[in-house]
Scaffold this motif. Structure first.
Motif, mmCIF file in Angstrom:
data_model
loop_
_atom_site.group_PDB
_atom_site.id
_atom_site.type_symbol
_atom_site.label_atom_id
_atom_site.label_comp_id
_atom_site.label_asym_id
_atom_site.label_seq_id
_atom_site.Cartn_x
_atom_site.Cartn_y
_atom_site.Cartn_z
ATOM 1 N N GLU A 51 0.646 -1.294 -0.052
ATOM 2 C CA GLU A 51 -0.005 -0.195 0.102
ATOM 3 C C GLU A 51 0.928 1.129 0.054
ATOM 4 O O GLU A 51 0.660 2.275 -1.009
ATOM 5 C CB GLU A 51 -0.726 0.101 1.157
ATOM 6 N N LEU A 52 1.887 1.114 0.710
ATOM 7 C CA LEU A 52 3.005 2.419 0.896
ATOM 8 C C LEU A 52 3.653 2.635 -0.362
ATOM 9 O O LEU A 52 3.757 3.761 -0.930
ATOM 10 C CB LEU A 52 3.794 2.189 2.130
ATOM 11 N N VAL A 53 4.106 1.448 -0.846
ATOM 12 C CA VAL A 53 5.072 1.530 -1.950
ATOM 13 C C VAL A 53 4.176 1.913 -3.378
ATOM 14 O O VAL A 53 4.505 3.059 -4.072
ATOM 15 C CB VAL A 53 5.769 0.428 -2.303
ATOM 16 N N LEU A 54 2.847 1.264 -3.568
ATOM 17 C CA LEU A 54 2.190 1.691 -4.634
ATOM 18 C C LEU A 54 1.648 2.931 -4.797
ATOM 19 O O LEU A 54 1.540 3.453 -5.600
ATOM 20 C CB LEU A 54 1.244 0.404 -4.946
ATOM 21 N N SER A 55 1.277 3.353 -3.550
ATOM 22 C CA SER A 55 0.489 4.696 -3.523
ATOM 23 C C SER A 55 1.388 5.753 -3.567
ATOM 24 O O SER A 55 1.036 6.947 -4.026
ATOM 25 C CB SER A 55 -0.248 4.891 -2.158
ATOM 26 N N SER A 56 2.886 5.677 -3.500
ATOM 27 C CA SER A 56 3.892 6.537 -3.788
ATOM 28 C C SER A 56 3.910 6.744 -5.209
ATOM 29 O O SER A 56 4.703 7.736 -5.648
ATOM 30 C CB SER A 56 5.043 6.342 -2.900
ATOM 31 N N TYR A 57 3.492 5.843 -5.968
ATOM 32 C CA TYR A 57 3.858 5.988 -7.527
ATOM 33 C C TYR A 57 2.617 6.522 -8.345
ATOM 34 O O TYR A 57 2.870 7.013 -9.154
ATOM 35 C CB TYR A 57 4.325 4.531 -8.153
ATOM 36 N N THR A 58 1.494 6.139 -7.775
ATOM 37 C CA THR A 58 0.202 6.482 -8.619
ATOM 38 C C THR A 58 -1.018 6.557 -7.612
ATOM 39 O O THR A 58 -0.851 5.962 -6.521
ATOM 40 C CB THR A 58 0.019 5.491 -9.505
ATOM 41 N N SER A 59 -1.799 7.539 -7.858
ATOM 42 C CA SER A 59 -3.168 7.435 -7.000
ATOM 43 C C SER A 59 -4.063 6.502 -7.469
ATOM 44 O O SER A 59 -4.984 6.234 -6.873
ATOM 45 C CB SER A 59 -3.617 8.890 -7.438
ATOM 46 N N HIS A 60 -3.643 5.793 -8.607
ATOM 47 C CA HIS A 60 -4.487 4.587 -9.083
ATOM 48 C C HIS A 60 -4.064 3.361 -8.594
ATOM 49 O O HIS A 60 -3.959 2.156 -9.244
ATOM 50 C CB HIS A 60 -4.881 4.450 -10.739
ATOM 51 N N TRP A 61 -3.259 3.254 -7.459
ATOM 52 C CA TRP A 61 -2.548 2.282 -7.133
ATOM 53 C C TRP A 61 -3.454 0.924 -6.503
ATOM 54 O O TRP A 61 -3.120 -0.178 -6.492
ATOM 55 C CB TRP A 61 -1.792 2.518 -5.691
ATOM 56 N N HIS A 62 -4.727 1.306 -6.106
ATOM 57 C CA HIS A 62 -5.658 0.047 -6.071
ATOM 58 C C HIS A 62 -5.724 -0.980 -7.276
ATOM 59 O O HIS A 62 -5.989 -2.280 -6.846
ATOM 60 C CB HIS A 62 -7.056 0.648 -5.719
ATOM 61 N N LEU A 63 -5.581 -0.401 -8.267
ATOM 62 C CA LEU A 63 -5.587 -1.364 -9.571
ATOM 63 C C LEU A 63 -4.467 -2.526 -9.486
ATOM 64 O O LEU A 63 -4.472 -3.651 -9.172
ATOM 65 C CB LEU A 63 -5.586 -0.455 -10.756
ATOM 66 N N PRO A 64 -3.216 -2.034 -9.352
ATOM 67 C CA PRO A 64 -1.840 -3.020 -9.292
ATOM 68 C C PRO A 64 -2.124 -3.873 -7.684
ATOM 69 O O PRO A 64 -1.687 -4.950 -7.822
ATOM 70 C CB PRO A 64 -0.741 -2.263 -9.397
ATOM 71 N N PHE A 65 -2.710 -3.041 -6.984
ATOM 72 C CA PHE A 65 -2.721 -3.821 -5.865
ATOM 73 C C PHE A 65 -3.568 -4.997 -5.650
ATOM 74 O O PHE A 65 -3.235 -6.080 -5.321
ATOM 75 C CB PHE A 65 -3.053 -2.869 -4.658
ATOM 76 N N GLY A 66 -4.627 -4.601 -6.317
ATOM 77 C CA GLY A 66 -5.831 -5.623 -6.351
ATOM 78 C C GLY A 66 -5.482 -6.963 -7.268
ATOM 79 O O GLY A 66 -5.448 -8.282 -7.065
ATOM 80 N N ILE A 67 -4.576 -6.697 -8.394
ATOM 81 C CA ILE A 67 -3.909 -7.661 -9.294
ATOM 82 C C ILE A 67 -3.124 -8.484 -8.280
ATOM 83 O O ILE A 67 -3.055 -9.723 -8.787
ATOM 84 C CB ILE A 67 -3.260 -6.990 -10.552
ATOM 85 N N ILE A 68 -2.154 -7.930 -7.448
ATOM 86 C CA ILE A 68 -1.197 -8.720 -6.722
ATOM 87 C C ILE A 68 -1.784 -9.575 -5.942
ATOM 88 O O ILE A 68 -1.546 -10.820 -5.464
ATOM 89 C CB ILE A 68 -0.367 -7.553 -6.038
#
Length: 353
Positions: free
Chosen positions: A307-324
């Protein structure tokens, strides 16, 4: 009534548990705790003190998830009420601190209590309150199973969420700020390192107690109930009482985590009680491994760091997070805690002639 809520999970049976010595099974817990104990040292040496705050959050979420996993992983009960129990723990600490700051007693005559900022009093009260509320929920919910249990626990969670949203005396939707100075037996809880180690000690005690409980006769009956409740009834046991005690203990642990969260951030709000938080805890348990005591700790670390790392790259971090999350659920049915066993199994097969 459903025979099992999570049929796809490979649960260890009573004979499997008895093969390993009771204390030998604690080595994964000790390994994880030792790794977490090095965090303040590494963070200070690296000049990144914010990591202590991040890992404090990880330890607190691991504690809440460990409580949930007692009923989810070993009892087969998918609860969506644990965010509300988490929030109750936090509100007990915050409300008692506020009443002490205002020099105003708490409760109704003749049951008037003075407020307190002493965590030796308020944290046990938070644990007790969350456990009692969980027991009250459990009396209704555990008589059902599967989708009905999920629906009832979700309803309880939202009832408590909206109750605290409407509780204007304690901040309502804006939440409650802790203005007083909290203290714990001479320990400076405002010191991030001291507070981190206090949380880690509590997490260790909960994990060890959970492992011992799961390996006990109580745990054997709880796991057997998750696999086939009708058979447990057929041998003359009362599964409802086991499930009720497990649910109350699970809620008490969630309340402990909520109390620590309120202390750490000096604030608690209804947002911490939203059903999405309950869903996060379920995902943490599944990611880490449902049938392993240390699984929620691994799940919390991976969940919050992603959550911390992905949200630092994009505001749409929920998408790659969900895929993972989906990928982990499909590939690792036993969770991340099962990864070493799978790797060892592959190498073992490769060595065979």
């Amino acid at each position: 009534m459903a025979d099992t809520a999570l049929p796809a999970i490979d649960r260890p049976g009573p004979r499997q548990v008895l093969r390993a010595g009771p204390w030998l099974k604690l080595w994964p817990v000790l390994l994880v705790l030792l790794a977490l104990a090095t965090v303040p040292v590494v963070a200070t040496a690296a000049g990144e003190p914010f990591l202590i705050r991040v890992f404090t959050r990880i330890v607190i979420f691991a504690l809440a998830a460990a409580g949930l996993n007692l009923v989810l992983g070993f009892g087969g009960l998918v609860s969506l009420a644990h965010a509300s129990l988490f929030g109750i723990g936090g509100y007990v600490v915050a409300i008692l601190a506020q009443h002490e700051a205002e020099a105003e007693p708490f409760g109704f005559a003749p049951l008037l209590l003075s407020g307190t900022s002493d965590l030796m009093i308020s944290v046990p009260l938070a644990v007790l309150a969350s456990g009692l509320v969980a027991a009250a929920m459990g009396i209704v919910a555990i008589r059902t199973g599967g989708a009905y249990f999920i629906m009832i626990t979700l309803a309880f969670n939202q009832m408590l969420y909206y109750f605290f949203v409407a509780l204007q005396r304690y901040g309502g939707e804006d939440g409650l700020q802790i203005l007083g100075s909290l203290h714990l037996a001479g320990l400076d809880v405002a010191n991030r390192v001291h507070f981190y180690y206090a949380c880690l000690v509590l997490l260790g005690l909960v994990l060890v107690a959970t492992q011992r409980l799961v390996d006990s006769r109580f745990g054997m009956v709880l796991r057997a109930t998750a696999q086939n409740e009708r058979r447990v009834v057929a041998v003359g046991l009362a599964p409802l009482s086991y499930k009720l005690v497990a649910f109350a203990l699970s809620g008490a642990i969630a309340g402990l985590a909520g109390a620590l969260m309120a202390v750490g951030q000096q604030f608690i709000s209804p947002v911490d009680m939203a059903w999405i938080r309950s869903g996060d805890l379920v995902v943490i348990c599944v990611m880490g491994g449902l049938t392993v005591v240390v699984g929620p700790v691994i799940g919390a670390a991976v969940f919050l760091m992603l959550e911390l790392v992905l949200s630092s790259y994009t505001s749409h971090w929920h998408l790659p997070f969900g895929i993972i999350v989906i990928g982990l659920a499909v590939v690792l049915r036993g969770g991340l805690a099962d990864l070493p066993r799978r790797i060892a199994g592959k190498f073992g097969r490769g060595e065979r002639p």
